[in-house]
Design a protein around this motif. Structure first.
Motif, PDB file in Angstrom:
ATOM      1  N   SER A 339       0.817  -1.216   0.000  1.00  0.00           N
ATOM      2  CA  SER A 339       0.000   0.000   0.000  1.00  0.00           C
ATOM      3  C   SER A 339       0.849   1.264   0.000  1.00  0.00           C
ATOM      4  O   SER A 339       0.313   2.367   0.125  1.00  0.00           O
ATOM      5  CB  SER A 339      -0.920   0.016   1.233  1.00  0.00           C
ATOM      6  OG  SER A 339      -0.153  -0.028   2.432  1.00  0.00           O
ATOM      7  N   GLY A 340       2.157   1.101  -0.157  1.00  0.00           N
ATOM      8  CA  GLY A 340       3.059   2.242  -0.089  1.00  0.00           C
ATOM      9  C   GLY A 340       3.169   2.997  -1.397  1.00  0.00           C
ATOM     10  O   GLY A 340       2.567   2.647  -2.415  1.00  0.00           O
ATOM     11  N   LYS A 341       3.964   4.042  -1.352  1.00  0.00           N
ATOM     12  CA  LYS A 341       4.233   4.894  -2.513  1.00  0.00           C
ATOM     13  C   LYS A 341       5.735   4.961  -2.727  1.00  0.00           C
ATOM     14  O   LYS A 341       6.526   4.723  -1.819  1.00  0.00           O
ATOM     15  CB  LYS A 341       3.689   6.306  -2.299  1.00  0.00           C
ATOM     16  CG  LYS A 341       2.195   6.388  -1.992  1.00  0.00           C
ATOM     17  CD  LYS A 341       1.369   6.126  -3.224  1.00  0.00           C
ATOM     18  CE  LYS A 341      -0.097   6.488  -2.991  1.00  0.00           C
ATOM     19  NZ  LYS A 341      -0.744   5.641  -1.952  1.00  0.00           N
ATOM     20  N   SER A 342       6.127   5.301  -3.948  1.00  0.00           N
ATOM     21  CA  SER A 342       7.543   5.421  -4.270  1.00  0.00           C
ATOM     22  C   SER A 342       7.720   6.442  -5.385  1.00  0.00           C
ATOM     23  O   SER A 342       6.829   6.576  -6.239  1.00  0.00           O
ATOM     24  CB  SER A 342       8.112   4.069  -4.714  1.00  0.00           C
ATOM     25  OG  SER A 342       9.418   4.208  -5.251  1.00  0.00           O
ATOM     26  N   PRO A 343       8.849   7.166  -5.407  1.00  0.00           N
ATOM     27  CA  PRO A 343       9.102   8.065  -6.538  1.00  0.00           C
ATOM     28  C   PRO A 343       9.597   7.283  -7.748  1.00  0.00           C
ATOM     29  O   PRO A 343      10.260   6.252  -7.604  1.00  0.00           O
ATOM     30  CB  PRO A 343      10.188   9.000  -6.004  1.00  0.00           C
ATOM     31  CG  PRO A 343      10.918   8.173  -4.998  1.00  0.00           C
ATOM     32  CD  PRO A 343       9.882   7.277  -4.362  1.00  0.00           C
ATOM     33  N   CYS A 344       9.245   7.741  -8.918  1.00  0.00           N
ATOM     34  CA  CYS A 344       9.766   7.140 -10.153  1.00  0.00           C
ATOM     35  C   CYS A 344      11.295   7.201 -10.120  1.00  0.00           C
ATOM     36  O   CYS A 344      11.857   8.240  -9.764  1.00  0.00           O
ATOM     37  CB  CYS A 344       9.219   7.881 -11.365  1.00  0.00           C
ATOM     38  SG  CYS A 344      10.063   7.478 -12.922  1.00  0.00           S
ATOM     39  N   PRO A 345      11.986   6.121 -10.462  1.00  0.00           N
ATOM     40  CA  PRO A 345      13.456   6.144 -10.413  1.00  0.00           C
ATOM     41  C   PRO A 345      14.093   7.125 -11.389  1.00  0.00           C
ATOM     42  O   PRO A 345      15.269   7.439 -11.276  1.00  0.00           O
ATOM     43  CB  PRO A 345      13.838   4.702 -10.744  1.00  0.00           C
ATOM     44  CG  PRO A 345      12.648   4.130 -11.442  1.00  0.00           C
ATOM     45  CD  PRO A 345      11.460   4.811 -10.877  1.00  0.00           C
ATOM     46  N   THR A 346      13.304   7.616 -12.349  1.00  0.00           N
ATOM     47  CA  THR A 346      13.858   8.528 -13.352  1.00  0.00           C
ATOM     48  C   THR A 346      13.435   9.979 -13.122  1.00  0.00           C
ATOM     49  O   THR A 346      14.271  10.869 -13.027  1.00  0.00           O
ATOM     50  CB  THR A 346      13.431   8.091 -14.765  1.00  0.00           C
ATOM     51  OG1 THR A 346      13.733   6.705 -14.950  1.00  0.00           O
ATOM     52  CG2 THR A 346      14.174   8.903 -15.821  1.00  0.00           C
ATOM     53  N   CYS A 347      12.128  10.219 -12.993  1.00  0.00           N
ATOM     54  CA  CYS A 347      11.641  11.602 -12.883  1.00  0.00           C
ATOM     55  C   CYS A 347      11.120  11.953 -11.499  1.00  0.00           C
ATOM     56  O   CYS A 347      10.720  13.089 -11.262  1.00  0.00           O
ATOM     57  CB  CYS A 347      10.562  11.869 -13.920  1.00  0.00           C
ATOM     58  SG  CYS A 347       8.993  10.996 -13.566  1.00  0.00           S
ATOM     59  N   ARG A 348      11.064  10.981 -10.581  1.00  0.00           N
ATOM     60  CA  ARG A 348      10.628  11.190  -9.199  1.00  0.00           C
ATOM     61  C   ARG A 348       9.129  11.417  -9.055  1.00  0.00           C
ATOM     62  O   ARG A 348       8.674  11.859  -8.012  1.00  0.00           O
ATOM     63  CB  ARG A 348      11.370  12.364  -8.536  1.00  0.00           C
ATOM     64  CG  ARG A 348      12.887  12.247  -8.576  1.00  0.00           C
ATOM     65  CD  ARG A 348      13.357  10.944  -8.005  1.00  0.00           C
ATOM     66  NE  ARG A 348      14.819  10.845  -7.989  1.00  0.00           N
ATOM     67  CZ  ARG A 348      15.491   9.725  -7.785  1.00  0.00           C
ATOM     68  NH1 ARG A 348      14.831   8.609  -7.590  1.00  0.00           N
ATOM     69  NH2 ARG A 348      16.806   9.708  -7.777  1.00  0.00           N
ATOM     70  N   SER A 349       8.351  11.143 -10.077  1.00  0.00           N
ATOM     71  CA  SER A 349       6.896  11.218  -9.937  1.00  0.00           C
ATOM     72  C   SER A 349       6.425  10.096  -9.016  1.00  0.00           C
ATOM     73  O   SER A 349       6.825   8.942  -9.174  1.00  0.00           O
ATOM     74  CB  SER A 349       6.231  11.076 -11.306  1.00  0.00           C
ATOM     75  OG  SER A 349       6.623  12.121 -12.173  1.00  0.00           O
ATOM     76  N   LYS A 350       5.569  10.437  -8.082  1.00  0.00           N
ATOM     77  CA  LYS A 350       5.142   9.447  -7.098  1.00  0.00           C
ATOM     78  C   LYS A 350       4.143   8.475  -7.727  1.00  0.00           C
ATOM     79  O   LYS A 350       3.252   8.867  -8.490  1.00  0.00           O
ATOM     80  CB  LYS A 350       4.514  10.149  -5.906  1.00  0.00           C
ATOM     81  CG  LYS A 350       4.240   9.224  -4.721  1.00  0.00           C
ATOM     82  CD  LYS A 350       3.925   9.997  -3.456  1.00  0.00           C
ATOM     83  CE  LYS A 350       5.172  10.680  -2.911  1.00  0.00           C
ATOM     84  NZ  LYS A 350       4.932  11.288  -1.586  1.00  0.00           N
ATOM     85  N   PHE A 351       4.310   7.164  -7.404  1.00  0.00           N
ATOM     86  CA  PHE A 351       3.418   6.135  -7.927  1.00  0.00           C
ATOM     87  C   PHE A 351       3.199   5.051  -6.885  1.00  0.00           C
ATOM     88  O   PHE A 351       3.922   4.969  -5.887  1.00  0.00           O
ATOM     89  CB  PHE A 351       3.989   5.526  -9.213  1.00  0.00           C
ATOM     90  CG  PHE A 351       5.183   4.626  -8.992  1.00  0.00           C
ATOM     91  CD1 PHE A 351       5.032   3.243  -8.900  1.00  0.00           C
ATOM     92  CD2 PHE A 351       6.465   5.149  -8.873  1.00  0.00           C
ATOM     93  CE1 PHE A 351       6.119   2.401  -8.697  1.00  0.00           C
ATOM     94  CE2 PHE A 351       7.562   4.327  -8.672  1.00  0.00           C
ATOM     95  CZ  PHE A 351       7.390   2.952  -8.582  1.00  0.00           C
ATOM     96  N   CYS A 352       2.209   4.202  -7.118  1.00  0.00           N
ATOM     97  CA  CYS A 352       1.945   3.045  -6.269  1.00  0.00           C
ATOM     98  C   CYS A 352       1.909   1.790  -7.144  1.00  0.00           C
ATOM     99  O   CYS A 352       2.084   1.864  -8.366  1.00  0.00           O
ATOM    100  CB  CYS A 352       0.636   3.215  -5.499  1.00  0.00           C
ATOM    101  SG  CYS A 352      -0.823   3.249  -6.560  1.00  0.00           S
ATOM    102  N   VAL A 353       1.670   0.644  -6.525  1.00  0.00           N
ATOM    103  CA  VAL A 353       1.688  -0.624  -7.266  1.00  0.00           C
ATOM    104  C   VAL A 353       0.617  -0.642  -8.358  1.00  0.00           C
ATOM    105  O   VAL A 353       0.818  -1.236  -9.426  1.00  0.00           O
ATOM    106  CB  VAL A 353       1.495  -1.804  -6.292  1.00  0.00           C
ATOM    107  CG1 VAL A 353       1.448  -3.130  -7.046  1.00  0.00           C
ATOM    108  CG2 VAL A 353       2.611  -1.844  -5.264  1.00  0.00           C
TER     109      VAL A 353
END
Length: 360
Positions: A339-353
């Motif tokens: 249920s967590g969030k993470s930044p895109c490894p390239t542009c840092r846009s936040k996303f989830c599963v």
């Protein structure tokens, strides 16, 4: 009240155990044979075999000093025992001094024998001689492979497992076991499950694996590693890994999460590449698998939630994206990862599963 002899004996025993089997605190403080004698030992990264030939020799001598060191120290702590004048001491102490002296002499003689003929008599050199006509040539080949960054290593310094492109090695206090990958196979003997581990809050499973060589001069030896490293070991070894006893190997936390991650992504919408777009490049994380996932906001409406639309082209594979996502979650609470969030490894846009889409 405890006597001075008892307190000294207990303290010396504790120090002796820490010298023979250095705990993490001793290694961190540099209180190990290899750190204290680093100038004489040289560099392990440059001359791996010669480094361990010298290290094992020094370890034998240093450890042989411990029994007689106890006697000398006790002679100052308890002068009433007459240990400084052995002929006046108790017969048991005389016998202890004799045994300690003989042990030190034998260890020193062994060290001198190992050093003779430019270390050719050392047990590690004799083992290497079974792998070729010259043990020095074999040592040079191992040194070259050890310098490569893609080798597999596991375990503490006193019981380390090292696997290079051609060799399987186990480093112990007094020896280095060496087997050629093409000459051996691995057999999983047993597993040990620990509910409490200093490495992980979720416990750990350790595997005992036997390395058996078809070379009759190489005795079988066992290696021990965390089951979370088993996949990396299989990727590195060329030799077959036999699980004849059907040992149940627990997946690492990352592997279990990867399975759940894949299952969820399989239910997410697919992403169709625009017409005329170029084929995806290899994943920039591992450079081995073609990029096969794209971040596309599907979890909520475009203007809602923390997640935002990512406009990067497909640049990552499923496994690398999963590992990236997992590494940015709270490692103490793996149950919250999905249920967590993470930044895109390239542009840092936040996303989830829910925003990870496979390429159609």
């Amino acid at each position: 009240m405890a006597s001075e002899e008892f307190i000294y004996s207990l303290a010396y025993l504790l120090i002796a155990v820490c010298v023979v089997v250095p705990p993490t605190e001793f290694r961190s403080a540099g209180l190990t044979v290899q750190n204290l004698l680093s100038t004489w030992l040289g560099s392990e990264d440059v001359y791996f075999i010669h480094y361990h030939i010298k290290r094992t020799t020094a370890t034998v001598v240093v450890h042989s000093l411990l029994p007689i060191g106890y006697y000398i120290g006790l002679s100052f702590v308890a002068p009433d025992l007459n240990l400084q004048t052995p002929w006046e001491a108790n017969s048991l102490w005389q016998l202890y001094l004799l045994a300690s002296t003989i042990y030190l002499i034998c260890a020193s003689a062994l060290a001198v024998y190992w050093k003779s003929h430019k270390w050719s008599c050392h047990r590690i050199a004799r083992t290497l001689s079974y792998h070729g006509t010259s043990w020095r040539a074999v040592a040079a080949a191992i040194d070259i492979e050890f310098r490569r960054i893609d080798k597999f290593t596991s375990g503490p310094s006193g019981a380390r497992v090292i696997i290079t492109d051609s060799w399987i090695m186990k480093v112990s206090a007094y020896n280095v076991n060496v087997a050629h990958q093409q000459d051996c196979h691995l057999n999983i003997l047993k597993s040990e499950d620990h509910s409490i581990s200093h490495e992980s809050s979720t416990g750990a499973q350790f595997l005992t694996i036997e390395v058996i060589s078809v070379n009759g001069n190489i005795k079988p030896f066992t290696i021990r590693l965390n089951s979370s490293e088993y996949r990396d070991l299989k990727d590195k070894v060329q030799a077959p890994v036999v699980n004849a006893r059907n040992v149940v190997i627990t997946q690492s936390l990352t592997d279990r999460f990867l399975d759940a991650f894949r299952e969820q992504v399989a239910h997410n919408p697919r992403y169709h590449l625009p017409e005329g777009s170029v084929e995806p490049d290899p994943c920039i994380g591992c450079m081995q698998i073609t990029s096969n996932v794209k971040l596309q906001k599907f979890c909520e409406d475009a203007s809602q939630g923390e997640c935002v639309q990512c406009y990067c082209r497909p640049m990552w594979c499923m496994e690398c994206m999963c590992k990236w996502f997992a590494n940015r979650q709270d490692q103490r609470q793996p149950e919250t990862w999905m249920s967590g969030k993470s930044p895109c490894p390239t542009c840092r846009s936040k996303f989830c599963v829910l925003d990870v889409c496979r390429l159609a």
